[in-house]
Enzyme design. Structure first.
Site, PDB file in Angstrom:
ATOM      1  N   HIS A 197      36.335  21.352  -2.936  1.00  0.00           N
ATOM      2  CA  HIS A 197      36.578  21.184  -1.503  1.00  0.00           C
ATOM      3  C   HIS A 197      37.370  22.398  -1.025  1.00  0.00           C
ATOM      4  CE1 HIS A 197      40.616  20.110  -2.700  1.00  0.00           C
ATOM      5  NE2 HIS A 197      40.135  19.136  -3.462  1.00  0.00           N
ATOM      6  N   HIS A 253      40.187  23.924  -3.099  1.00  0.00           N
ATOM      7  CA  HIS A 253      39.808  24.823  -4.206  1.00  0.00           C
ATOM      8  C   HIS A 253      39.417  26.200  -3.664  1.00  0.00           C
ATOM      9  CE1 HIS A 253      38.685  20.806  -6.041  1.00  0.00           C
ATOM     10  NE2 HIS A 253      39.443  21.318  -6.989  1.00  0.00           N
ATOM     11  N   GLN A 298      42.175  15.059 -20.505  1.00  0.00           N
ATOM     12  CA  GLN A 298      43.224  14.690 -19.545  1.00  0.00           C
ATOM     13  C   GLN A 298      42.943  13.372 -18.825  1.00  0.00           C
ATOM     14  OE1 GLN A 298      42.430  18.520 -17.387  1.00  0.00           O
ATOM     15  NE2 GLN A 298      43.017  17.350 -15.581  1.00  0.00           N
TER      16      GLN A 298
HETATM   17  O1  PAF Z   1      43.860  20.758 -11.611  1.00  0.00           O
HETATM   18  C1  PAF Z   1      42.772  20.577 -12.199  1.00  0.00           C
HETATM   19  O2  PAF Z   1      41.703  20.501 -11.600  1.00  0.00           O
HETATM   20  C2  PAF Z   1      42.770  20.431 -13.719  1.00  0.00           C
HETATM   21  O3  PAF Z   1      43.900  19.742 -14.160  1.00  0.00           O
HETATM   22  C3  PAF Z   1      42.628  21.781 -14.447  1.00  0.00           C
HETATM   23  C4  PAF Z   1      43.829  22.669 -14.213  1.00  0.00           C
HETATM   24  C5  PAF Z   1      41.359  22.480 -13.994  1.00  0.00           C
HETATM   25  C6  PAF Z   1      42.522  21.540 -15.959  1.00  0.00           C
HETATM   26  O4  PAF Z   1      41.424  20.747 -16.282  1.00  0.00           O
END
Ligand code: PAF
Length: 279
Positions: A30, A33, A57
């Site tokens: 979006h 970014h 994550q």
């Molecule tokens: O902020 C994010 O989108 C994620 O945590 C990252 C830094 C790309 C790591 O997967």
């Protein structure tokens, strides 16, 4: 713009480049970014954005499989803002074997706030970011300040491992009504979207009272949490912290204009939003 899926191809493509600027993402891009990519472009070097949904994550209940994969659209958007390379490895490329070597960030920084409610989250983030840094070998990497704690954890990781990458933060992009842009906003229903601005409003309110030591910090935070709950939210935390280490400030620090930040995470319906405001 070149779209690259393998580490070997990425290394070949970047072999003759220098001062690469890197923007890691999980895709589903979006305007927030794209502002990171614009910030990267201002730094002059070739810009690499990664698009990789990092299993490490996600907590078991966080539904890694349902995270939107929108590579074609992401590539169009990245082309539009002048990104030079997109690194979009699939899982078998980045994690050909289970990633059993992991980065363990310090509990004092990584097991509080987001880390308290999403145990292991920052181990997953640091591990993939270190791995992506190894692939891209950037001079600079740009992260959004919206993920305030993530930016701090990664900045400290780069320092502690003497990584040759400067980690920089870029300001949060907000909608006209003040809601921070986030991939998760797309999950909000119409009435939830209207209500969502209460999170930055409560954080702003807490920030405005940061220096008023006539009221204890615990009382201020409790009032904020109760206020959000009364509107139907389920908050994880709404808190005032020192910017330097994300620990609570003393009253003396509140009065002495120590740089502070309010941070919050709360669920409206099924959607968990986070935000922060420096003060
Ligand atoms: O902020 C994010 O989108 C994620 O945590 C990252 C830094 C790309 C790591 O997967």
């Amino acid at each position: 713009m070149q779209v690259i899926h393998s580490i070997a191809e990425l290394r070949r493509a970047l072999a003759r480049q220098s001062q690469t600027v890197f923007v890691p993402t999980m895709g589903n891009l979006h305007e927030g970014h794209l502002s990171l990519v614009r910030e990267a472009k201002r730094r002059g070097g070739p810009v690499v954005a990664s698009v990789f949904v990092n299993r490490l994550q996600f907590l078991p209940h966080e539904d890694f499989d349902r995270y939107p994969r929108t590579l074609e659209r992401d590539v169009e958007l990245l082309t539009g803002v002048g990104c030079n390379f997109v690194f979009a490895p699939d899982e078998a490329e980045l994690y050909p074997k289970p990633q059993v070597y992991k980065v363990a960030p310090p509990a004092a920084l990584a097991d509080i706030l987001e880390g308290e409610f999403r145990p292991g989250f920052f181990t997953g983030v640091c591990t993939v970011v270190l791995k992506l840094f190894q692939c891209v070998q950037p001079a600079v990497a740009v992260f959004g300040q919206k993920d305030y704690q993530q930016l701090k954890v990664i900045t400290e990781m780069a320092r502690q491992f003497a990584l040759p990458t400067e980690v920089v933060g870029a300001p949060t992009v907000r909608a006209d009504d003040g809601l921070a842009l986030s991939s998760r906003n797309g999950y909000l229903g119409e009435s939830e979207r209207h209500e969502a601005i209460a999170l930055p409003q409560f954080l702003r309110d807490l920030a405005d009272r940061a220096r008023d030591t006539g009221t204890s910090l615990a009382a201020l935070e409790k009032a904020a949490l109760d206020g959000l709950r009364a509107r139907g939210w389920s908050p994880d935390y709404l808190t005032l912290r020192r910017r330097s280490d994300l620990l609570p400030p003393t009253d003396a620090e509140r009065q002495a204009h120590e740089p502070l930040v309010t941070l919050g995470a709360a669920r409206i319906g099924a959607t968990r939003l986070i935000d922060n405001i420096e003060c």
